[in-house]
Design a protein around this motif. Structure first.
Motif, PDB file in Angstrom:
ATOM      1  N   ALA A   1       8.993 -10.843   2.792  1.00  9.49           N
ATOM      2  CA  ALA A   1       9.182 -10.955   4.230  1.00  9.49           C
ATOM      3  C   ALA A   1       8.683  -9.716   4.958  1.00  9.49           C
ATOM      4  O   ALA A   1       8.622  -9.690   6.162  1.00  9.49           O
ATOM      5  N   TYR A   2       8.312  -8.667   4.202  1.00 11.44           N
ATOM      6  CA  TYR A   2       8.009  -7.403   4.858  1.00 11.44           C
ATOM      7  C   TYR A   2       6.628  -7.375   5.496  1.00 11.44           C
ATOM      8  O   TYR A   2       6.469  -7.149   6.669  1.00 11.44           O
TER       9      TYR A   2
ATOM     10  N   ALA B   1      13.873  -6.574   6.256  1.00  9.93           N
ATOM     11  CA  ALA B   1      13.252  -7.886   6.056  1.00  9.93           C
ATOM     12  C   ALA B   1      13.944  -9.007   6.806  1.00  9.93           C
ATOM     13  O   ALA B   1      13.506 -10.131   6.766  1.00  9.93           O
TER      14      ALA B   1
ATOM     15  N   HIS C   1      14.512  -0.632  -0.077  1.00  7.39           N
ATOM     16  CA  HIS C   1      13.186  -0.845   0.503  1.00  7.39           C
ATOM     17  C   HIS C   1      13.167  -0.418   1.969  1.00  7.39           C
ATOM     18  O   HIS C   1      12.235   0.240   2.417  1.00  7.39           O
TER      19      HIS C   1
ATOM     20  N   ARG D   1      -5.441  -1.796  -1.572  1.00  9.39           N
ATOM     21  CA  ARG D   1      -5.209  -1.581  -2.992  1.00  9.39           C
ATOM     22  C   ARG D   1      -6.208  -2.444  -3.737  1.00  9.39           C
ATOM     23  O   ARG D   1      -6.455  -3.568  -3.330  1.00  9.39           O
TER      24      ARG D   1
ATOM     25  N   GLU E   1      -6.189  -6.123  -2.446  1.00  5.07           N
ATOM     26  CA  GLU E   1      -5.090  -6.459  -1.546  1.00  5.07           C
ATOM     27  C   GLU E   1      -5.421  -5.911  -0.164  1.00  5.07           C
ATOM     28  O   GLU E   1      -5.755  -4.738  -0.022  1.00  5.07           O
TER      29      GLU E   1
ATOM     30  N   TYR F   1       6.935  -2.298  -3.964  1.00  2.00           N
ATOM     31  CA  TYR F   1       7.069  -1.043  -4.696  1.00  2.00           C
ATOM     32  C   TYR F   1       7.543  -1.357  -6.111  1.00  2.00           C
ATOM     33  O   TYR F   1       8.378  -2.235  -6.308  1.00  2.00           O
TER      34      TYR F   1
ATOM     35  N   ALA G   1       6.802   4.790  -3.817  1.00  2.00           N
ATOM     36  CA  ALA G   1       6.800   4.752  -2.353  1.00  2.00           C
ATOM     37  C   ALA G   1       6.217   6.025  -1.762  1.00  2.00           C
ATOM     38  O   ALA G   1       5.636   6.014  -0.690  1.00  2.00           O
ATOM     39  N   ARG G   2       6.388   7.150  -2.476  1.00  5.21           N
ATOM     40  CA  ARG G   2       5.988   8.428  -1.891  1.00  5.21           C
ATOM     41  C   ARG G   2       4.633   8.945  -2.375  1.00  5.21           C
ATOM     42  O   ARG G   2       3.999   9.732  -1.701  1.00  5.21           O
TER      43      ARG G   2
ATOM     44  N   GLU H   1      11.474  -0.488   7.161  1.00  7.85           N
ATOM     45  CA  GLU H   1      11.430  -1.822   7.762  1.00  7.85           C
ATOM     46  C   GLU H   1      12.504  -2.676   7.107  1.00  7.85           C
ATOM     47  O   GLU H   1      12.842  -2.476   5.943  1.00  7.85           O
TER      48      GLU H   1
ATOM     49  N   THR I   1      16.683 -13.694   5.817  1.00  3.94           N
ATOM     50  CA  THR I   1      16.285 -14.932   5.135  1.00  3.94           C
ATOM     51  C   THR I   1      16.508 -14.853   3.633  1.00  3.94           C
ATOM     52  O   THR I   1      16.695 -15.870   2.987  1.00  3.94           O
TER      53      THR I   1
ATOM     54  N   ASP J   1       2.515  -3.584   9.745  1.00  3.93           N
ATOM     55  CA  ASP J   1       2.858  -2.389  10.540  1.00  3.93           C
ATOM     56  C   ASP J   1       2.375  -1.093   9.906  1.00  3.93           C
ATOM     57  O   ASP J   1       2.623  -0.026  10.437  1.00  3.93           O
ATOM     58  N   LYS J   2       1.715  -1.184   8.739  1.00  2.00           N
ATOM     59  CA  LYS J   2       1.175   0.045   8.160  1.00  2.00           C
ATOM     60  C   LYS J   2      -0.240   0.324   8.642  1.00  2.00           C
ATOM     61  O   LYS J   2      -0.824   1.351   8.328  1.00  2.00           O
TER      62      LYS J   2
ATOM     63  N   ARG K   1       0.178  -9.601   4.026  1.00  2.00           N
ATOM     64  CA  ARG K   1      -0.873  -9.172   3.112  1.00  2.00           C
ATOM     65  C   ARG K   1      -1.591 -10.382   2.557  1.00  2.00           C
ATOM     66  O   ARG K   1      -1.069 -11.491   2.566  1.00  2.00           O
TER      67      ARG K   1
ATOM     68  N   LEU L   1      12.965   3.294   2.192  1.00  2.00           N
ATOM     69  CA  LEU L   1      11.696   3.902   1.796  1.00  2.00           C
ATOM     70  C   LEU L   1      10.556   3.513   2.720  1.00  2.00           C
ATOM     71  O   LEU L   1       9.657   4.299   2.987  1.00  2.00           O
TER      72      LEU L   1
END
Lengths: 286, 195
Positions: A135-136, B158, B150, A168, A175, B101, A35-36, B156, B161, A182-183, A139, B153
């Motif tokens: 769900a995030y 989710a 998540h 990516r 991708e 991730y 993540a970082r 956001e 659901t 939102d990124k 993409r 990090l």
């Protein structure tokens, strides 16, 4: 209630708790690092390449069905497309005369201003390979990657305008984060008055936002946002979104404009990746 | 050799008077010993379900995680054949396929596999519906941890659901029991018919 300890007759390797601890710590470490930083990108790429044949294999039936389907529907599709094209030709004829006029005028003005001509971008046509579940983020995974010259940071467009940006790549897949992810952030301009802004992927699903508008900013519902070309990744003049609503927050004094993207990544299967020069740029997302 | 049947007849004779109450009793289980499933079958099912999970049907937000279901099922029923490392490795593969991730689903898979291994001794003889009921909180907890990490990090959340997805996954447990224990059941039947 006394503790009874059983005698272990057979050694069965480390206990489940020990395994949970090691694997859990490993998973969390991977999460944090991934993540970082970008340190795990090569490993991810290597596994992605190994996964690719399996993905292809399981998608094969779907591809066959689609192929047969499109072959069967070809006649009907061609007919409707012909109708649409005929109508479009009439409309375009009008526009093209107008555009020719404008182009001539524009060229004159450019010469006057001594501005270099905008370069025609090289591009790669790509097809959606699959849509990653989750769900995030919004993409898409495309079926071509770095072996076709696609690099992170390149913009993706369809006939409506900007669809998103490649974030990516592996040798065979790429991708892309969609506009509503939102990124993503894109330097834009209001077409009506040239006002420069930055559009972000929205918190509202499927929308693009322009944040921190002060009271005197001239932006209205119905305005079209186009890329401004600032930052160098997105060529100028691609349409991005149309403003549907503007919310003014009396407390902070800033407003937010919500805009509907003009591209339709959910309807198309084919897109164009513009091979802009990303060598000196960092991708804007992540 | 000739002495052997004698105790049987003696016991039958003694059972005579209290026959009415004893004949009402039924054996708790007709097949008291469970055969272990073959490791080839276990691996074939895991890999098959993994391949199915690569298909685009999982785009539906509350789609059940069949791979997780099968791995948890085998961890509970055959804890010595399916290790937690298997769960971890398949979790990582799904992270890469889904573009998440690294480690996000791997963590959930490992925690659920651990829960299943710990409950294995207690739950193996239970009805699959009871097993599913016991596994539900573990599934919810593990997925919650992974989603919380998540959201920490990536900043956001989710939404909820994924709870439906977990619920559906657990609801499919009895079906998984029927399908994955099918070869064993066939063996049992052929045994009892030959006897």
């Amino acid at each position: 209630m006394q503790e009874t300890s059983t005698i272990r007759l057979f050694k069965r390797g480390p206990t489940a708790e020990f395994r949970l601890f090691v694997l859990g710590v490993l998973a969390i470490a991977l999460l944090l690092v991934d993540a970082r930083t970008d340190a795990l990108a090569p490993a991810r790429q290597a596994v992605s390449v190994a996964l690719y044949p399996f993905q292809r294999l399981v998608m094969m039936p779907r591809d066959v069905v689609e192929h047969v389907n499109s072959w069967v529907n070809a006649a009907a599709e061609v007919r409707t497309e012909k109708e649409a094209l005929r109508q479009q030709r009439i409309e375009l004829a009008q526009i093209s005369t107008h555009a020719a006029q404008l182009a001539a005028e524009n060229e004159q003005l450019r010469r006057l201003l001594n501005v270099a001509d905008t370069v025609n971008q090289q591009s790669v046509a790509v097809e959606v390979f699959y849509e990653p579940p989750g769900a995030y983020s919004r993409r898409l995974i495309f079926n071509k990657g770095s072996s076709h010259g696609i690099l992170p940071g390149m913009p993706v467009i369809d006939e409506g305008g900007v669809v998103g940006q490649i974030v990516r790549v592996t040798p065979f897949t790429a991708e892309a984060a969609l506009l509503s992810d939102d990124k993503l952030s894109i330097p834009v301009q209001v077409l009506r008055n040239g006002l420069r802004l930055i559009a972000f992927g929205g918190n509202v699903h499927g929308k693009v936002e322009v944040r921190y508008l002060t009271g005197d900013v001239d932006i209205r519902v119905g305005d079209t946002l186009v890329t401004s070309g600032i930052g160098g990744l997105f060529p100028a003049g691609l349409s991005v979104a149309q403003v549907d609503s503007i919310e003014r927050d009396a407390v902070s004094g800033f407003g937010v404009a919500l805009a509907e993207p003009l591209s339709h990544p959910e309807r198309n299967r084919h897109f164009l990746v513009l091979r802009v020069d990303v060598s000196e740029q960092q991708p804007e997302s992540e | 050799m000739a002495n052997r049947p004698r105790p049987e007849t003696a016991r039958a004779g003694r059972a005579g008077p209290s026959r009415s109450s004893l004949s009402a009793l039924e054996p708790i289980d007709h097949a008291p010993f469970k055969r272990p499933s073959s490791s080839v079958f276990i691996w074939v099912t895991i890999i098959l379900v993994w391949l199915i999970s690569l298909l685009p049907w999982r785009v539906w937000p509350s789609a059940p995680d069949l791979l997780l279901l099968v791995i948890a099922f085998w961890s509970l029923n055959e804890p010595r054949r399916v290790s937690m490392f298997t769960a971890f490795a398949f979790g990582l593969l799904m992270d890469i396929h889904d573009g998440l991730y690294l480690g996000e689903q791997a963590l959930a898979y490992v925690v659920i596999a651990y829960g299943a291994v710990k409950l294995a001794k207690r739950l193996q003889r239970f009805h699959p519906a009871v097993q599913a009921l016991h596994m539900l909180p573990i599934f919810v907890g593990a997925q919650a941890v992974s989603h919380l990490l998540h959201s920490w990090l990536a900043g956001e959340w989710a939404g909820w659901t994924w709870l439906w997805s977990v619920l559906l996954t657990v609801l499919l447990w009895p079906l998984a029991d029927v399908l994955l224990h099918m070869p064993q059941r066939r063996l049992d039947e052929s045994d009892s018919s030959s006897a």
